[in-house]
Design an enzyme around this catalytic site. Structure first.
Site, PDB file in Angstrom:
ATOM      1  CG  ASN A 286      -2.085   0.891   1.090  1.00 26.28           C
ATOM      2  OD1 ASN A 286      -2.319   1.626   0.050  1.00 26.28           O
ATOM      3  ND2 ASN A 286      -3.163   0.930   2.026  1.00 26.28           N
ATOM      4  CG  HIS A 317      -5.654   0.281   9.699  1.00 33.23           C
ATOM      5  ND1 HIS A 317      -4.190   0.966   9.818  1.00 33.23           N
ATOM      6  CD2 HIS A 317      -5.975  -0.059   8.605  1.00 33.23           C
ATOM      7  CE1 HIS A 317      -3.921   0.713   8.296  1.00 33.23           C
ATOM      8  NE2 HIS A 317      -4.721   0.086   7.919  1.00 33.23           N
TER       9      HIS A 317
END
Length: 415
Positions: A286, A317
């Site tokens: 990512n 997150h």
């Protein structure tokens, strides 16, 4: 494994696919000169609002509130304070949304809360990146313009529909440059088509692998080493499909990332699956988010920047137990990787020793990545305890023990 199973893991996938015709229409209008710059901003912003309402329903309000608040902050505070205020606003709101939605008994079949949380996380990336650009003087605000003229590009950037539900982070400067030069990409349909074919191939590989594993006989659960590795591989393939589709949508609208700035290229895919270095995997996984975390946390933290970066990533997150454990474990593993490999590479002087070193560390890297990825994706605390108490913990524990030995040896050498 059915092809529709992709939609279970990636709940926003059907809405991304539905946005493809509108992306092609936008590029056609721009290339033919039918849209002025203001009209292009309005088209992108309106498309984002409609996509948010369609994909999230009433939860779209959770996205629109911080987007509006960030624009108001950027237009009202001084550049020196822009980043602090936007960061505090975005992370406070995002944390409240994570905690509020996780505390409610939601319908497991309703994907709208998950889509909304994902979009809010992406909004935090864009808003904090823009605020940092303003703070560092990379994006000067046009003080001579009216309020609406200054607010429209900012709103359009934060909510433009091709990157609302996914995609690599695009800087505001690049977004504005692409919006001001419509039709600069000569063959967006061809580039998007190649990426879509790549996504189909990856999903076909994932479906075949899952079907083969489902038909096989063997152990199951977090304590089974082959099961853990296979589950992590399926998760990685799903993320690869997700990133490739996101970039295909951006290519189609004419906002494709620069070379090397996307989340996944063929070279990145090869690196992720073949590297024997956990640090290389962490930087390549990512990539746009990794660059954002490096700029936002790692480069601005004077004490323990690696640990701070992984801890902030866990906060961003959502701070579930699996995320806290997984990201903090990942921080220790990357720190161990930085110290273990110089030591082992110095010991491997012959060709056979080098092959043994590369092969063994690749196996360890694969299994540790699988362990961390499955931990991060684990939502149940009881399942996380099963993972921790299983034999799979031997691999991260061995890296952690090696790190302690190397630190102790370094301290003794210094004394």
């Amino acid at each position: 494994m059915r092809w529709a199973d992709l939609l279970v893991l990636l709940p926003a996938a059907p809405y991304r696919l539905a946005a493809f015709p509108f992306a092609a229409l936008f590029h056609h209008f721009c290339a033919s000169g039918c849209l002025s710059l203001t009209a292009r901003y309005i088209f992108l912003l309106t498309g984002g609002c409609l996509l948010a309402g369609t994909a999230m329903g009433s939860y779209a309000v959770l996205l629109l509130i911080p987007a509006t608040g960030s624009v108001l902050v950027l237009l009202s505070v001084s550049p020196a304070r822009a980043h602090t205020w936007v960061f505090a606003l975005q992370m406070s709101w995002q944390t409240l949304c994570h905690l509020g939605l996780s505390s409610q008994e939601l319908d497991p079949q309703d994907a709208r809360p998950a889509v909304a949380l994902s979009a809010i996380m992406l909004l935090t990336q864009k808003a904090t990146s823009l605020a940092l650009d303003i703070h560092e003087g990379l994006v000067p605000l046009q003080l001579g313009q009216g309020l609406l003229q200054r607010a429209l590009p900012l709103c359009s950037y934060l909510l433009f529909f091709p990157a609302l539900l996914g995609g690599p982070l695009c800087s505001f400067s690049r977004f504005r440059a692409q919006a001001e030069s419509p039709g600069a990409v000569p063959h967006p349909l061809r580039a998007a088509g190649r990426r879509c074919l790549w996504a189909l191939a990856l999903q076909g590989l994932r479906a075949g692998l899952a079907g083969g594993l489902a038909g096989g006989q063997g152990c199951a659960g977090p304590g089974c080493l082959p099961c853990l590795w296979a589950r992590a591989l399926l998760l990685r393939l799903a993320y690869y499909v997700h990133w490739v589709l996101d970039e295909a949508l951006l290519e189609l609208v004419g906002f494709g990332p620069e070379a090397g700035q996307g989340d996944l290229s063929a070279r990145d895919l090869w690196t992720l699956e073949t590297t024997h270095r956990l640090a290389v995997f962490a930087r390549t996984w990512n990539k746009s988010t990794s660059r954002w975390l490096r700029r936002l946390v790692f480069q601005r933290c004077a004490t323990q920047p690696l640990l701070a970066t992984f801890a902030f990533s866990a906060w961003w997150h959502g701070l579930r137990p699996g995320q806290l454990f997984g990201f903090l474990c990942g921080a220790v593993m990357v720190e161990a990787d930085y110290r273990i490999h110089p030591f082992l590479s110095a010991q491997a002087t012959t060709r056979g020793a080098k092959l043994l070193y590369r092969g063994t560390t690749w196996v360890f890297a694969q299994l540790i990545v699988a362990y961390v990825l499955v931990a991060v994706e684990t939502e149940s605390f009881s399942t996380l305890c099963l993972l921790w108490s299983s034999c799979n913990s031997i691999f991260p524990l061995s890296y952690g023990f090696a790190l302690l030995l190397l630190l102790l040896a370094r301290k003794l050498k210094q004394n």
